[in-house]
Write a protein that holds these residues in place. Structure first.
Motif, PDB file in Angstrom:
ATOM      1  N   ASN A  60      -6.638   5.526   5.250  1.00 57.77           N
ATOM      2  CA  ASN A  60      -7.638   4.480   5.088  1.00 57.77           C
ATOM      3  C   ASN A  60      -7.796   3.699   6.381  1.00 57.77           C
ATOM      4  OD1 ASN A  60      -5.804   1.781   3.348  1.00 57.77           O
ATOM      5  ND2 ASN A  60      -5.036   3.250   4.824  1.00 57.77           N
ATOM      6  N   GLN A  85      -4.232  -2.642   5.814  1.00 53.49           N
ATOM      7  CA  GLN A  85      -4.796  -1.436   5.225  1.00 53.49           C
ATOM      8  C   GLN A  85      -5.814  -1.840   4.165  1.00 53.49           C
ATOM      9  OE1 GLN A  85      -2.087   1.929   4.245  1.00 53.49           O
ATOM     10  NE2 GLN A  85      -0.504   0.561   5.046  1.00 53.49           N
ATOM     11  N   SER A 111      -6.572  -0.439   1.530  1.00 58.50           N
ATOM     12  CA  SER A 111      -6.026  -0.251   0.178  1.00 58.50           C
ATOM     13  C   SER A 111      -5.192  -1.441  -0.282  1.00 58.50           C
ATOM     14  CB  SER A 111      -5.180   1.026   0.129  1.00 58.50           C
ATOM     15  OG  SER A 111      -4.147   0.959   1.085  1.00 58.50           O
ATOM     16  N   PHE A 150      -7.185   6.771  -5.824  1.00 58.15           N
ATOM     17  CA  PHE A 150      -7.139   6.604  -4.369  1.00 58.15           C
ATOM     18  C   PHE A 150      -8.488   6.123  -3.832  1.00 58.15           C
ATOM     19  CE2 PHE A 150      -2.949   7.460  -3.740  1.00 58.15           C
ATOM     20  CZ  PHE A 150      -2.495   8.758  -3.889  1.00 58.15           C
ATOM     21  N   LEU A 173      -9.133   4.754  -0.159  1.00 59.61           N
ATOM     22  CA  LEU A 173      -8.405   5.812   0.540  1.00 59.61           C
ATOM     23  C   LEU A 173      -9.203   7.108   0.566  1.00 59.61           C
ATOM     24  CD1 LEU A 173      -5.053   4.823  -1.049  1.00 59.61           C
ATOM     25  CD2 LEU A 173      -5.275   5.185   1.396  1.00 59.61           C
ATOM     26  N   PRO A 227       0.796  -1.233   0.000  1.00 57.66           N
ATOM     27  CA  PRO A 227       0.000   0.000   0.000  1.00 57.66           C
ATOM     28  C   PRO A 227       0.824   1.276   0.000  1.00 57.66           C
ATOM     29  CG  PRO A 227      -0.084  -1.102   2.130  1.00 57.66           C
ATOM     30  CD  PRO A 227       0.575  -2.060   1.191  1.00 57.66           C
ATOM     31  N   LEU A 251      -9.149   2.587  -4.166  1.00 65.35           N
ATOM     32  CA  LEU A 251      -8.383   1.776  -3.216  1.00 65.35           C
ATOM     33  C   LEU A 251      -8.933   1.886  -1.787  1.00 65.35           C
ATOM     34  CD1 LEU A 251      -4.745   2.544  -4.440  1.00 65.35           C
ATOM     35  CD2 LEU A 251      -5.918   0.335  -4.585  1.00 65.35           C
TER      36      LEU A 251
END
Ligand code: MLT
Length: 326
Positions: free
Chosen positions: A124, A205, A207, A285, A290, A43, A288
């Motif tokens: 995130n 995470q 992401s 982003f 985020l 990530p 993902l």
């Protein structure tokens, strides 16, 4: 040798600090290195590549990504601390590398005074994920299975002090389930072993996990936030799934060595802010999972203040936890 390096650094600082110094003025005049303290494909690496590719457009110089891994990311950050304060070596990191590691390791550098903050990057929530062949579909079923397991469940991390490790410690403290942490040089290699069923779970995470969850190669139980992730709205929150209040958001940022001239920090900051304002970058982003930082959080000072407040929040818990070094 150290004396010579010190003298060179002082000479550089003087040269660079002189107002309107030529060096600061025509920054950047060559390629910039962004040091990622974790494995490629993870990530932090993904965020570094998305940001640097767009910052190249504004700055007119390309970036080279250097993955310097190990010790929960503290080796990669150390590489930047020792670099020339000329803006050509940038550290990307997060809550783990630029907060937690200060409480976990004898770093040999100071996370606040040896680095200059540049900009806060997207954040995130973490997500609780497991290998597919665990007989659990919901979080309560997973917790029951983990509790009943005769040996400590194996949790993959990116090393002591990393985001996935402090999330694991936090998970232990709220569930009372003792985990066996297996350190990798990033959550990308840890994810490979989770998909292969070599380890049981990760508190990762979003992401990093979202693509595997969508591909059905791992199972997700909850995101550690009060609200769902727009691009993964099928995953419940920990509040909804039965672990109310287990909230953790992993934020990232950019830093440069201390003594880097303010003009250069400002130029890097402006390029990063422009990148985060670019709809193409924002969409990457958001896909993902985020979340972009608020507009009023985008100054170098805002990152500095936020980092200090997170140090005050996390260090007591981390210093109290008897953390085993890798
Ligand atoms: C990574 O890029 O591998 C992660 O940021 C590691 C972590 O802190 O969990």
């Amino acid at each position: 040798m150290r004396v010579v390096q010190g003298l060179i650094r002082v000479a550089l600082v003087v040269l660079l600090a002189s107002p309107g110094s030529a060096v600061a003025e025509d920054f950047p005049s060559h390629q910039i290195t962004m040091v990622v303290p974790f494995s490629a494909g993870g990530p932090t690496d993904a965020m570094a590549r998305i940001m640097s590719e767009r910052m190249r457009v504004t700055l007119g110089q390309s970036f080279v990504i250097e993955n310097v891994t190990g010790a929960g990311g503290s080796l990669g950050v150390g590489r930047v601390v020792r670099a020339a304060p000329d803006g050509y070596t940038v550290s990307i990191g997060h809550l783990g590398t630029h907060v937690a590691n200060g409480a976990v390791y004898k770093l040999g550098y100071d996370l606040v005074t040896d680095l200059a903050p540049v900009v806060l990057l997207p954040s995130n929530p973490m997500v609780i994920v497991s290998r597919n062949n665990i007989p659990a579909k919901t979080l309560p079923e997973l917790l029951a299975w983990l509790k009943a397991k005769p040996t400590p469940p194996i949790a993959g991390t990116a090393g002591a002090g990393s985001g996935s490790h402090i999330a694991g410690l936090y998970f232990e403290s709220v569930t009372g389930i003792k985990l066996e942490f297996v350190p990798y040089r990033g959550t990308a290699p840890a994810m490979n072993d989770l998909v292969a069923g070599q380890i049981d779970l990760m508190i990762d995470q979003t992401s990093n996990s979202i693509a595997q969850v969508r591909a059905g190669t791992i199972r997700a139980y909850a995101v550690t936030d009060a609200k769902r992730v727009d691009s993964a709205s099928d995953i419940p929150t920990t509040d909804e799934a039965g672990l109310p209040g287990f909230h953790m958001t992993l934020w990232s940022g950019l830093w440069v060595p201390k003594d880097t001239p303010g003009e250069i920090v400002a130029r890097l900051n402006a390029a990063a802010v422009e990148a985060m304002g670019d709809p193409v970058v924002r969409q990457k982003f958001e896909q993902l999972g985020l979340e972009m930082p608020d507009q009023n959080q985008l100054s170098p000072e805002a990152l500095g203040a936020w980092q200090k407040s997170e140090i005050a929040k996390w260090w007591p818990m981390l210093k109290a936890a008897d953390i085993k070094m890798d």
